[in-house]
Design a protein around this motif. Structure first.
Motif, PDB file in Angstrom:
ATOM      1  N   VAL A 167       6.735 -19.339   3.916  1.00 26.25           N
ATOM      2  CA  VAL A 167       6.616 -17.814   4.376  1.00 26.25           C
ATOM      3  C   VAL A 167       4.817 -17.546   4.320  1.00 26.25           C
ATOM      4  O   VAL A 167       4.153 -18.105   3.541  1.00 26.25           O
ATOM      5  CB  VAL A 167       7.270 -16.859   3.463  1.00 26.25           C
ATOM      6  N   GLN A 168       4.726 -16.790   5.362  1.00 28.73           N
ATOM      7  CA  GLN A 168       3.308 -16.234   5.777  1.00 28.73           C
ATOM      8  C   GLN A 168       3.165 -14.706   4.781  1.00 28.73           C
ATOM      9  O   GLN A 168       4.171 -13.709   5.371  1.00 28.73           O
ATOM     10  CB  GLN A 168       3.108 -16.050   7.176  1.00 28.73           C
ATOM     11  N   VAL A 169       2.224 -14.478   4.283  1.00 27.49           N
ATOM     12  CA  VAL A 169       1.963 -13.308   3.475  1.00 27.49           C
ATOM     13  C   VAL A 169       0.855 -12.825   4.242  1.00 27.49           C
ATOM     14  O   VAL A 169      -0.252 -13.501   4.290  1.00 27.49           O
ATOM     15  CB  VAL A 169       2.043 -13.469   1.940  1.00 27.49           C
ATOM     16  N   ARG A 170       1.027 -11.608   4.672  1.00 33.50           N
ATOM     17  CA  ARG A 170      -0.239 -10.973   5.158  1.00 33.50           C
ATOM     18  C   ARG A 170      -0.569  -9.651   4.539  1.00 33.50           C
ATOM     19  O   ARG A 170       0.289  -8.800   4.102  1.00 33.50           O
ATOM     20  CB  ARG A 170      -0.156 -10.411   6.671  1.00 33.50           C
ATOM     21  N   TRP A 171      -1.901  -8.940   4.245  1.00 37.12           N
ATOM     22  CA  TRP A 171      -2.107  -7.942   3.476  1.00 37.12           C
ATOM     23  C   TRP A 171      -3.622  -7.480   3.927  1.00 37.12           C
ATOM     24  O   TRP A 171      -4.155  -8.007   4.420  1.00 37.12           O
ATOM     25  CB  TRP A 171      -2.192  -8.269   2.131  1.00 37.12           C
ATOM     26  N   GLN A 172      -3.899  -6.283   3.464  1.00 44.63           N
ATOM     27  CA  GLN A 172      -5.317  -5.524   3.900  1.00 44.63           C
ATOM     28  C   GLN A 172      -5.745  -5.094   2.546  1.00 44.63           C
ATOM     29  O   GLN A 172      -4.982  -5.016   1.513  1.00 44.63           O
ATOM     30  CB  GLN A 172      -4.928  -4.608   5.012  1.00 44.63           C
ATOM     31  N   TYR A 173      -7.017  -4.445   2.813  1.00 43.47           N
ATOM     32  CA  TYR A 173      -7.624  -3.707   1.534  1.00 43.47           C
ATOM     33  C   TYR A 173      -7.765  -2.320   1.915  1.00 43.47           C
ATOM     34  O   TYR A 173      -8.920  -2.079   2.503  1.00 43.47           O
ATOM     35  CB  TYR A 173      -9.000  -4.438   1.101  1.00 43.47           C
ATOM     36  N   PRO A 174      -6.834  -1.356   1.886  1.00 44.40           N
ATOM     37  CA  PRO A 174      -6.979  -0.032   1.956  1.00 44.40           C
ATOM     38  C   PRO A 174      -8.182   0.397   1.330  1.00 44.40           C
ATOM     39  O   PRO A 174      -8.896   1.519   1.784  1.00 44.40           O
ATOM     40  CB  PRO A 174      -5.896   0.386   1.841  1.00 44.40           C
ATOM     41  N   GLN A 175      -8.583   0.082   0.083  1.00 45.10           N
ATOM     42  CA  GLN A 175      -9.606   0.409  -0.700  1.00 45.10           C
ATOM     43  C   GLN A 175     -10.201  -0.986  -1.239  1.00 45.10           C
ATOM     44  O   GLN A 175      -9.539  -1.987  -1.324  1.00 45.10           O
ATOM     45  CB  GLN A 175      -9.134   1.170  -1.910  1.00 45.10           C
ATOM     46  N   PRO A 176     -11.426  -0.905  -1.641  1.00 46.91           N
ATOM     47  CA  PRO A 176     -12.070  -2.379  -2.316  1.00 46.91           C
ATOM     48  C   PRO A 176     -11.293  -2.959  -3.186  1.00 46.91           C
ATOM     49  O   PRO A 176     -11.370  -4.182  -3.348  1.00 46.91           O
ATOM     50  CB  PRO A 176     -13.515  -1.890  -2.455  1.00 46.91           C
ATOM     51  N   ASP A 177     -10.697  -2.038  -4.071  1.00 43.26           N
ATOM     52  CA  ASP A 177      -9.833  -2.501  -5.243  1.00 43.26           C
ATOM     53  C   ASP A 177      -8.625  -2.510  -5.394  1.00 43.26           C
ATOM     54  O   ASP A 177      -7.758  -2.625  -6.173  1.00 43.26           O
ATOM     55  CB  ASP A 177     -10.621  -1.909  -6.628  1.00 43.26           C
ATOM     56  N   VAL A 178      -8.104  -2.382  -3.943  1.00 44.32           N
ATOM     57  CA  VAL A 178      -6.486  -2.368  -3.791  1.00 44.32           C
ATOM     58  C   VAL A 178      -6.052  -3.203  -2.633  1.00 44.32           C
ATOM     59  O   VAL A 178      -6.570  -3.320  -1.703  1.00 44.32           O
ATOM     60  CB  VAL A 178      -6.246  -0.886  -3.379  1.00 44.32           C
TER      61      VAL A 178
END
Length: 231
Positions: A210-221
């Motif tokens: 599976v491919q997991v995709r993510w972002q950093y809405p805040q620098p430490d999140v």
């Protein structure tokens, strides 16, 4: 003087890419894999008695980081990737002979394979040797390391409302603790320490199929956007 070594087995791991692999073993207990033994070590005799131990040392090759010219200094991620240090003062993957070592949990012993967890090894890693972990000799309570005395701080992992059900569904299909694996690996923040991405940048990595995709809405999140099976 030169020596020739041959692998005793090959790791089949949840980690299909180098990115997001924990930088040390046991930081992601949900990271599981299988060590498939190669002939002549796949007959059962070589692992007889190994069921008496809970953990093993694996000596292996960083097979995707082998280099012809040795590095005397490296830039360890623990120091942000911008500071150089002698190669022998680090556990960087760029080793003089490409050799790594990890202590991993031994979950099962079969004649042709070992079941492992808490691993930090890439899929396809050649293993050169297996040694039982000996607590009284291998644990040194008074040991110190001023550069890496404690585990790195983790960051918060959040889920998009559709991503968590996706992860649960694929975890059930795989028979693996996929949600825990994603959270444990991403909480260690796999991006380079010197990199501060814009909130709209999307990162991705493959765990199992599976491919997991993510972002950093805040620098430490971290916010997991989706967990989808690769076509």
């Amino acid at each position: 003087m030169q020596h020739t070594v041959s692998p005793v087995g090959i790791v089949r791991s949840c980690f299909k890419e180098k990115f997001a692999i924990p930088r040390q073993p046991h930081l992601a207990p949900a990271a599981r894999g299988v060590l498939e033994l190669l002939p002549p070590f796949d007959q059962g005799d070589a692992v007889e008695g190994l069921e008496q131990v809970s953990h093993v040392w694996l000596l292996f090759l960083f097979h995707q980081a082998l280099e012809d010219k040795p590095r005397l200094k490296v830039r360890p991620p623990r120091l942000g990737g911008n500071k150089s240090m002698g190669v022998f003062a680090t556990r960087a993957t760029h080793r003089p002979n490409g050799i790594g070592q990890s202590v991993v949990r031994l979950d099962g012993v079969e004649p042709k394979r070992l079941l492992l967890s808490g691993i930090d090894l890439l899929d396809g890693t050649p293993v050169l040797d297996i040694k039982p972990y000996v607590p009284y000799a291998d644990s040194v309570p008074s040991a110190t390391n001023q550069m890496a005395g404690t585990a790195p701080e983790s960051i918060a992992v959040q889920w998009h409302e559709s991503a968590l059900p996706q992860a649960h569904e694929h975890g059930l299909r795989l028979g693996e603790p996929l949600v825990a694996l994603i959270e444990q690996c991403l909480a260690q923040d796999p991006r380079p320490a010197y990199q501060i991405p814009p909130p709209e940048r999307v990162y991705g990595v493959k765990f199992w199929d599976v491919q997991v995709r993510w972002q950093y809405p805040q620098p430490d999140v971290i916010r997991v956007l989706e967990v989808v099976r690769e076509a």
